[in-house]
Every structure is written in C-alpha cells, then in structure tokens.
Design a protein around this motif. Structure first.
Motif, PDB file in Angstrom:
ATOM      1  N   TYR A   1      21.386  60.365  40.048  1.00 47.50           N
ATOM      2  CA  TYR A   1      22.525  60.595  41.009  1.00 47.50           C
ATOM      3  C   TYR A   1      22.436  60.398  42.495  1.00 47.50           C
ATOM      4  CZ  TYR A   1      24.155  63.261  36.787  1.00 47.50           C
ATOM      5  OH  TYR A   1      24.517  63.766  35.629  1.00 47.50           O
TER       6      TYR A   1
ATOM      7  N   ALA B   1      17.860  63.935  38.522  1.00 40.11           N
ATOM      8  CA  ALA B   1      18.354  64.192  39.996  1.00 40.11           C
ATOM      9  C   ALA B   1      18.209  62.650  40.722  1.00 40.11           C
ATOM     10  CB  ALA B   1      17.446  64.973  40.802  1.00 40.11           C
TER      11      ALA B   1
ATOM     12  N   ILE C   1      26.020  62.054  48.153  1.00 43.85           N
ATOM     13  CA  ILE C   1      24.787  63.009  47.919  1.00 43.85           C
ATOM     14  C   ILE C   1      23.655  62.132  48.919  1.00 43.85           C
ATOM     15  CG2 ILE C   1      22.935  63.364  46.361  1.00 43.85           C
ATOM     16  CD1 ILE C   1      24.760  63.087  43.951  1.00 43.85           C
TER      17      ILE C   1
ATOM     18  N   LEU D   1      23.281  68.447  48.689  1.00 40.54           N
ATOM     19  CA  LEU D   1      24.844  68.585  48.581  1.00 40.54           C
ATOM     20  C   LEU D   1      25.128  69.624  49.219  1.00 40.54           C
ATOM     21  CD1 LEU D   1      25.112  68.659  44.638  1.00 40.54           C
ATOM     22  CD2 LEU D   1      25.151  66.787  45.970  1.00 40.54           C
TER      23      LEU D   1
ATOM     24  N   VAL E   1      19.602  68.665  44.716  1.00 46.71           N
ATOM     25  CA  VAL E   1      20.104  68.239  43.509  1.00 46.71           C
ATOM     26  C   VAL E   1      19.223  68.563  42.221  1.00 46.71           C
ATOM     27  CG1 VAL E   1      20.710  66.122  42.140  1.00 46.71           C
ATOM     28  CG2 VAL E   1      21.479  66.310  44.186  1.00 46.71           C
TER      29      VAL E   1
ATOM     30  N   TYR F   1      29.582  63.973  44.794  1.00 47.64           N
ATOM     31  CA  TYR F   1      29.697  65.035  44.341  1.00 47.64           C
ATOM     32  C   TYR F   1      31.128  65.750  44.710  1.00 47.64           C
ATOM     33  CZ  TYR F   1      28.718  67.478  48.243  1.00 47.64           C
ATOM     34  OH  TYR F   1      29.034  68.146  49.584  1.00 47.64           O
TER      35      TYR F   1
ATOM     36  N   ASP G   1      18.979  63.717  48.504  1.00 42.88           N
ATOM     37  CA  ASP G   1      18.827  64.532  47.400  1.00 42.88           C
ATOM     38  C   ASP G   1      19.700  65.999  47.884  1.00 42.88           C
ATOM     39  OD1 ASP G   1      17.890  65.945  44.889  1.00 42.88           O
ATOM     40  OD2 ASP G   1      16.485  66.972  45.978  1.00 42.88           O
TER      41      ASP G   1
END
Length: 182
Positions: free
Chosen positions: A126, A123, A97, A102, A112, A131, A100
C-alpha cells in the motif's frame, strides 16, 4: 475538560474484552422479548429508517445482529456515477499514505503496519497509495459492498484494545485504529 475528552478517558479503565463479549452475547440472543426490546430501542435511539430494509418488521429478525446487518431493498442503494463508497457512513479522513502513516483524526496518525496486524510485507503493497476512513454510525447499514466482482481472500485478526470509534473517541485516543490503542 470537554465532554468529548471525558468520554474518551472514561473508556480506558473499562474491561473492553469483557464488555465486547457481553455485547456479543446480547447481539446473538434469541430470547424474543429481549431481542425485540433491544432492536426497538436501537431503532428509536438511533433513528434507523426501516423503510429501506428488505424486511421492515423489526421483530422478524432472529437476533439483534441479524437486524444490525440487515439486507436493504435492492433500490435502496443504486449505483451512481463517480466514486462509489462500499458502505454507508461518512468519509472522516482520506488522503495519500505517506511514510507508512495514515491520518486518524485531529492530527493523530497511525501506522499501516499496525493497522494490518504487524504485517510489514502487506503494508509495503500500500506504500504510495491512498486511503479513506469510512465511519459507520450506529444507524448506518452495516454491510460492505463491491461494485465489481471479487472474492474475499483473507481476513486478519488484529489484537488490541476495543474503543468506541465515534468522533469524540477518534479525536482524543491516539492510535485508535491500530493494534496499539494507547
């Protein structure tokens, strides 16, 4: 224009939520002849292997949804070594990631924060993580498993447009996995 691009464009004017409610009605239908016809057609079209099912008789399911989320025989998915996937399907994308974002497909990236329904605090947890997108085709077993003990602590409703998630759509619809679905 490619057939995949045309398929993705056709989905924009479709009344997504109305179609979703219709599919939901059919999925919970208990009218035996209709439910059985839907299940049998689905098995044939998508080549579902009922030998893996705990209940291999397609007519034994009360609803299409019960069939769709059918239990498998215990030996159908033994735990292996290494990385374990929590669901049937294919890993379509995976990676870190970054800022922020993907990767969805074909260079499309999404946030995210959008994926988590606008929850910036969630968010942040993560940030710097990794991911994996697991695509479940219609014939795949539609349950999620954990190889360790755990408890579901939260579910989040993310409003937005409802597109198909097949390869043709993910390649051509930006922000497909976010609440934007533009």
């Amino acid at each position: 224009m490619t057939p995949a691009k045309l398929f993705s464009l056709i989905q924009y004017p479709i009344p997504h939520h109305l179609l979703s409610r219709l599919v939901g009605f059919l999925a919970e239908c208990r009218v035996a002849w209709l439910k059985n016809a839907l299940v049998r057609a689905f098995i044939k079209v998508f080549e579902v292997d009922m030998r893996e099912a705990a209940e291999p008789d397609p007519t034994a399911y009360a609803t299409f949804n019960d069939f769709f989320t059918r239990a498998l025989k215990p030996e159908a998915r033994p735990l292996g070594e290494g990385l374990l996937c929590p669901a049937d399907g294919n890993i379509s994308q995976f990676g870190p990631i970054e800022a922020d974002r993907l990767l969805q497909a074909k260079g499309h990236r999404f946030s995210v924060v959008d994926l988590l329904g606008g929850d910036a605090e969630a968010a942040r947890r993560y940030s710097g993580g990794s991911y994996a997108n697991v695509y479940l085709s219609p014939k795949d077993y539609h349950r999620v498993h954990m190889p360790l003990a755990g408890t579901l602590t939260e579910m989040v409703y993310v409003p937005g447009r409802l597109f198909s998630v097949n390869a043709a759509t993910t390649d051509h619809v930006p922000n497909l996995s976010s609440s934007l679905g533009t």
